[in-house]
Write a protein that holds these residues in place. Structure first.
Motif, PDB file in Angstrom:
ATOM      1  N   VAL A 119     -62.138  12.972   4.464  1.00 56.35           N
ATOM      2  CA  VAL A 119     -60.746  12.552   4.516  1.00 56.35           C
ATOM      3  C   VAL A 119     -59.993  13.495   5.445  1.00 56.35           C
ATOM      4  CG1 VAL A 119     -58.634  12.093   3.206  1.00 56.35           C
ATOM      5  CG2 VAL A 119     -60.862  11.822   2.097  1.00 56.35           C
ATOM      6  N   THR A 120     -59.201  12.935   6.336  1.00 55.39           N
ATOM      7  CA  THR A 120     -58.267  13.711   7.147  1.00 55.39           C
ATOM      8  C   THR A 120     -56.873  13.190   6.850  1.00 55.39           C
ATOM      9  OG1 THR A 120     -58.439  12.190   9.008  1.00 55.39           O
ATOM     10  CG2 THR A 120     -59.929  14.084   9.008  1.00 55.39           C
ATOM     11  N   GLY A 121     -55.891  14.045   6.996  1.00 55.90           N
ATOM     12  CA  GLY A 121     -54.533  13.595   6.732  1.00 55.90           C
ATOM     13  C   GLY A 121     -53.533  14.720   6.794  1.00 55.90           C
ATOM     14  N   VAL A 122     -52.426  14.529   6.111  1.00 58.23           N
ATOM     15  CA  VAL A 122     -51.309  15.475   6.093  1.00 58.23           C
ATOM     16  C   VAL A 122     -51.054  15.890   4.645  1.00 58.23           C
ATOM     17  CG1 VAL A 122     -48.849  15.778   6.600  1.00 58.23           C
ATOM     18  CG2 VAL A 122     -50.284  14.415   8.135  1.00 58.23           C
ATOM     19  N   ILE A 123     -50.866  17.208   4.436  1.00 59.13           N
ATOM     20  CA  ILE A 123     -50.606  17.726   3.088  1.00 59.13           C
ATOM     21  C   ILE A 123     -49.146  17.464   2.722  1.00 59.13           C
ATOM     22  CG2 ILE A 123     -50.596  19.757   1.595  1.00 59.13           C
ATOM     23  CD1 ILE A 123     -52.679  20.985   3.536  1.00 59.13           C
ATOM     24  N   ALA A 124     -48.961  16.731   1.647  1.00 58.52           N
ATOM     25  CA  ALA A 124     -47.626  16.409   1.139  1.00 58.52           C
ATOM     26  C   ALA A 124     -47.364  17.229  -0.118  1.00 58.52           C
ATOM     27  CB  ALA A 124     -47.549  14.918   0.827  1.00 58.52           C
ATOM     28  N   PRO A 125     -46.075  17.370  -0.502  1.00 51.10           N
ATOM     29  CA  PRO A 125     -45.782  18.077  -1.750  1.00 51.10           C
ATOM     30  C   PRO A 125     -46.545  17.450  -2.913  1.00 51.10           C
ATOM     31  CG  PRO A 125     -43.782  17.731  -0.504  1.00 51.10           C
ATOM     32  CD  PRO A 125     -44.867  16.953   0.205  1.00 51.10           C
ATOM     33  N   GLY A 126     -46.894  18.266  -3.834  1.00 48.31           N
ATOM     34  CA  GLY A 126     -47.653  17.818  -5.005  1.00 48.31           C
ATOM     35  C   GLY A 126     -48.706  18.811  -5.452  1.00 48.31           C
ATOM     36  N   GLY A 175     -63.339  21.818  -8.399  1.00 48.84           N
ATOM     37  CA  GLY A 175     -61.946  21.560  -8.062  1.00 48.84           C
ATOM     38  C   GLY A 175     -61.723  20.100  -7.728  1.00 48.84           C
ATOM     39  N   THR A 176     -60.468  19.736  -7.697  1.00 50.12           N
ATOM     40  CA  THR A 176     -60.096  18.359  -7.382  1.00 50.12           C
ATOM     41  C   THR A 176     -58.948  18.362  -6.387  1.00 50.12           C
ATOM     42  OG1 THR A 176     -58.536  18.223  -9.223  1.00 50.12           O
ATOM     43  CG2 THR A 176     -60.789  17.459  -9.640  1.00 50.12           C
ATOM     44  N   ALA A 177     -58.734  17.222  -5.777  1.00 53.89           N
ATOM     45  CA  ALA A 177     -57.609  17.016  -4.869  1.00 53.89           C
ATOM     46  C   ALA A 177     -57.122  15.593  -5.028  1.00 53.89           C
ATOM     47  CB  ALA A 177     -58.032  17.265  -3.424  1.00 53.89           C
ATOM     48  N   LEU A 178     -55.826  15.424  -4.987  1.00 55.98           N
ATOM     49  CA  LEU A 178     -55.249  14.086  -5.038  1.00 55.98           C
ATOM     50  C   LEU A 178     -55.124  13.579  -3.605  1.00 55.98           C
ATOM     51  CD1 LEU A 178     -54.028  11.826  -6.777  1.00 55.98           C
ATOM     52  CD2 LEU A 178     -51.803  12.908  -6.429  1.00 55.98           C
ATOM     53  N   VAL A 179     -55.727  12.433  -3.332  1.00 55.10           N
ATOM     54  CA  VAL A 179     -55.695  11.835  -1.998  1.00 55.10           C
ATOM     55  C   VAL A 179     -54.937  10.519  -2.080  1.00 55.10           C
ATOM     56  CG1 VAL A 179     -57.083  10.864  -0.123  1.00 55.10           C
ATOM     57  CG2 VAL A 179     -57.882  12.904  -1.338  1.00 55.10           C
ATOM     58  N   VAL A 180     -53.944  10.364  -1.212  1.00 58.03           N
ATOM     59  CA  VAL A 180     -53.235   9.093  -1.090  1.00 58.03           C
ATOM     60  C   VAL A 180     -54.002   8.300  -0.046  1.00 58.03           C
ATOM     61  CG1 VAL A 180     -51.041   7.971  -0.592  1.00 58.03           C
ATOM     62  CG2 VAL A 180     -51.062  10.233  -1.660  1.00 58.03           C
ATOM     63  N   GLU A 201     -48.408  26.266  -1.082  1.00 60.26           N
ATOM     64  CA  GLU A 201     -47.179  25.644  -0.599  1.00 60.26           C
ATOM     65  C   GLU A 201     -46.918  25.981   0.866  1.00 60.26           C
ATOM     66  OE1 GLU A 201     -42.622  25.990  -1.855  1.00 60.26           O
ATOM     67  OE2 GLU A 201     -43.915  25.215  -3.435  1.00 60.26           O
ATOM     68  N   ASP A 202     -47.459  27.094   1.335  1.00 59.10           N
ATOM     69  CA  ASP A 202     -47.269  27.480   2.733  1.00 59.10           C
ATOM     70  C   ASP A 202     -47.981  26.524   3.696  1.00 59.10           C
ATOM     71  OD1 ASP A 202     -49.665  28.546   1.601  1.00 59.10           O
ATOM     72  OD2 ASP A 202     -49.903  29.795   3.388  1.00 59.10           O
ATOM     73  N   LEU A 203     -48.893  25.694   3.186  1.00 63.48           N
ATOM     74  CA  LEU A 203     -49.620  24.750   4.031  1.00 63.48           C
ATOM     75  C   LEU A 203     -49.058  23.326   3.985  1.00 63.48           C
ATOM     76  CD1 LEU A 203     -53.312  25.884   3.425  1.00 63.48           C
ATOM     77  CD2 LEU A 203     -51.834  26.369   5.393  1.00 63.48           C
ATOM     78  N   LEU A 204     -47.972  23.115   3.247  1.00 63.39           N
ATOM     79  CA  LEU A 204     -47.387  21.775   3.185  1.00 63.39           C
ATOM     80  C   LEU A 204     -47.048  21.284   4.589  1.00 63.39           C
ATOM     81  CD1 LEU A 204     -45.012  21.947   0.089  1.00 63.39           C
ATOM     82  CD2 LEU A 204     -47.249  20.869   0.255  1.00 63.39           C
ATOM     83  N   TYR A 205     -47.278  20.005   4.825  1.00 62.99           N
ATOM     84  CA  TYR A 205     -47.007  19.288   6.063  1.00 62.99           C
ATOM     85  C   TYR A 205     -47.991  19.617   7.188  1.00 62.99           C
ATOM     86  CZ  TYR A 205     -42.914  18.147   3.439  1.00 62.99           C
ATOM     87  OH  TYR A 205     -42.087  17.702   2.442  1.00 62.99           O
ATOM     88  N   ARG A 206     -49.029  20.404   6.892  1.00 62.63           N
ATOM     89  CA  ARG A 206     -50.079  20.673   7.876  1.00 62.63           C
ATOM     90  C   ARG A 206     -51.091  19.543   7.842  1.00 62.63           C
ATOM     91  NH1 ARG A 206     -51.619  26.023   9.449  1.00 62.63           N
ATOM     92  NH2 ARG A 206     -53.212  24.874  10.594  1.00 62.63           N
ATOM     93  N   ARG A 207     -51.787  19.372   8.953  1.00 64.69           N
ATOM     94  CA  ARG A 207     -52.938  18.475   8.979  1.00 64.69           C
ATOM     95  C   ARG A 207     -54.057  19.169   8.218  1.00 64.69           C
ATOM     96  NH1 ARG A 207     -50.133  17.876  13.465  1.00 64.69           N
ATOM     97  NH2 ARG A 207     -49.845  15.826  14.382  1.00 64.69           N
ATOM     98  N   ALA A 208     -54.852  18.392   7.494  1.00 64.35           N
ATOM     99  CA  ALA A 208     -55.927  18.973   6.688  1.00 64.35           C
ATOM    100  C   ALA A 208     -57.081  17.986   6.595  1.00 64.35           C
ATOM    101  CB  ALA A 208     -55.416  19.332   5.292  1.00 64.35           C
ATOM    102  N   HIS A 209     -58.193  18.498   6.131  1.00 64.09           N
ATOM    103  CA  HIS A 209     -59.371  17.664   5.895  1.00 64.09           C
ATOM    104  C   HIS A 209     -60.086  18.150   4.643  1.00 64.09           C
ATOM    105  CE1 HIS A 209     -60.740  21.049   8.364  1.00 64.09           C
ATOM    106  NE2 HIS A 209     -61.859  20.970   7.668  1.00 64.09           N
TER     107      HIS A 209
END
Length: 187
Positions: free
Chosen positions: A124-131, A102-107, A59-67
């Motif tokens: 995939v690059t993007g922004v980590i959203a809650p979930g 492991g898995t990740a949900l990607v929008v 949760e500390d990484l929410l709203y960060r850019r990620a790949h």
């Protein structure tokens, strides 16, 4: 004049004390939420991309850019969402299998129709959203860009909740005071 009922008075005073404690608890939550929102806002401004690993993200990484690397798409689905212009529609998602497990949900992106777009995995690059979920930037599979998650959209209602608890406590005291007054008048 009649005596004040001891048991009823103790019950009312205990309830009022509980409501006041809940009001102060909400004030503490207000400060915690403000700190959390400030952390999220700082994370949103941080230009450094973090890696989404097979262990996931905290949760500390929410709203960060990620790949991440999606080795395969295990499942596709659609959920309600908005595009970058704020238009309502359908956000297309993919449950990605990650290297090492492991898995990740990607929008993936946005469309007007469910189950749109064609994407089979990859970088995939993007922004980590809650979930948590990774909102792809840019959109993938020929889809339109999703609206990005914004921590300012998170509610911070704790001050109003505190006010409600203090109001409830005051109301209980006033009602009980009126009941005692009426009882004392012999009605």
């Amino acid at each position: 004049m009649r005596r004040i009922p001891v048991f009823a008075t103790l019950i009312v005073l205990a309830a009022v004390a509980l409501m006041i404690a809940l009001g102060f608890w909400q004030l503490r939550r207000l400060h915690e939420k403000e700190a959390l929102l400030a952390h999220y806002a700082a994370a949103q401004r941080n230009p450094v991309s973090v890696e989404w690993t097979s262990r996931g993200v905290g949760e500390d990484l929410l709203y960060r850019r990620a790949h991440l690397t999606c080795t395969s798409v295990a499942e596709r689905s659609s959920i309600a969402g908005q595009n970058a212009a704020g238009r309502s529609g359908v956000a297309q998602t993919a449950k990605c299998t990650l290297p090492g497990g492991g898995t990740a949900l990607v929008v993936l992106g946005w469309s007007l129709q469910p189950n749109a777009g064609d994407w089979q995995g990859g970088q995939v690059t993007g922004v980590i959203a809650p979930g948590p979920r990774l909102v792809a930037v840019p959109a993938l599979g020929g889809l339109e860009a999703n609206g990005l998650p914004d921590p300012s959209d998170l509610p911070n209602n704790h001050l109003s909740y505190a006010g409600q608890w203090f109001f409830f406590a005051a109301t209980a005291l006033v009602i009980y005071g009126l009941a005692l007054r009426r009882r004392g008048q012999g009605r």
